[in-house]
Scaffold this motif. Structure first.
Motif: not given
Length: 258
Positions: A91, A107, A130, A133, A149, A152-153
């Motif tokens: 990240h 992510v 992406c 995701t 998770q 949040t991603s």
């Protein structure tokens, strides 16, 4: 010369993305080498790098054959068991390819190693590669990560500029939007998008990339803070009390069974 981004169809519904400029190309998530090699030949492009979002076979299985044809190119990707990745990213890392800077977003959710590549200064506006995701109208299944998770991603993606083009890796849009209509039957923007997506697929036109602004209006997985979505999910899951994580988890479970 402007940057070009083209889809390469693979398997039954995958998109491998080809990012090109000045005769050089980056390939995103080559699950199958054959269509990539054909595309490079037809377009007169030389492969200069491979970038990987996560370890699933339909995103990495073409790497070895591509390296046989282009043995000295770098392969970028996340920390995982894929031995062909030579440069491991985390990240907030940045890499420069084709004179463009790609920022790395971690992510996790679909898989624990999942990363995305954010290109802020593409010629036509910002772009995000992406993987699995965020999809057009949906999001990836939680094979390894938790609902928290993934939520949040997706929040990281939601915070990007609204004109960001979302380059996901699958043509799942019509089915995703069919489910979205179950969640938000009164969403007029969603109805229009669903009809447009059906027409595009009838004509064999890719429905991606989409724009983040459209996802924010029509993708239920980016709308779990919306009261109408929350009430619909709570009713379906028979929840008396909930928070946003509960809504997301039950929404994902609903989609898994759809």
């Amino acid at each position: 010369m402007m940057l070009s981004i083209s889809p390469i169809s693979a398997f039954s519904d995958n998109y491998i993305w080809c990012v090109a400029r000045h005769g050089e190309a980056i390939i995103v998530d080559p699950g199958d080498a054959a269509p990539v090699l054909q595309h490079l030949k037809e377009m007169g492009l030389t492969l200069s790098a491979i970038i990987i979002t996560h370890h699933h076979y339909d995103h990495v299985n073409g790497i070895e054959l591509l390296l046989e044809h282009y043995p000295n190119i770098p392969v970028y990707g996340p920390e995982n068991q894929c031995a062909s990745i030579g440069y491991r990213l985390k990240h907030d890392d940045c890499i420069t390819l084709l004179n463009q800077t790609f920022k790395i977003l971690a992510v996790p959710g679909h898989t624990l190693d999942h990363i995305a590549y954010y290109l802020e200064d593409a010629d036509s506006g910002p772009a995000l590669f992406c993987g699995d995701t965020l999809f057009a109208g949906g999001c990836g299944r939680l094979f390894e990560g938790t609902p928290e998770q993934m939520l949040t991603s997706l929040g990281l993606i939601q915070a990007l500029p609204a004109n960001t083009a979302i380059y996901c890796a699958h043509e799942y849009t019509v089915n995703n939007l069919r489910f979205a209509r179950e969640v938000e039957p009164d969403n007029s923007e969603l109805l229009v998008r669903f009809e447009n997506a059906q027409a595009m697929r009838t004509d064999n036109i890719p429905t991606v990339p989409s724009k983040l602004a459209l996802e924010l209006l029509t993708n239920p997985f980016l709308r779990t803070d919306n009261s109408a979505v929350q009430e619909r999910v709570a009713t379906h899951a028979e929840l008396k009390y909930w928070n946003q994580n509960d809504i997301f988890a039950n929404l994902r479970a609903w989609k898994d069974d759809f």
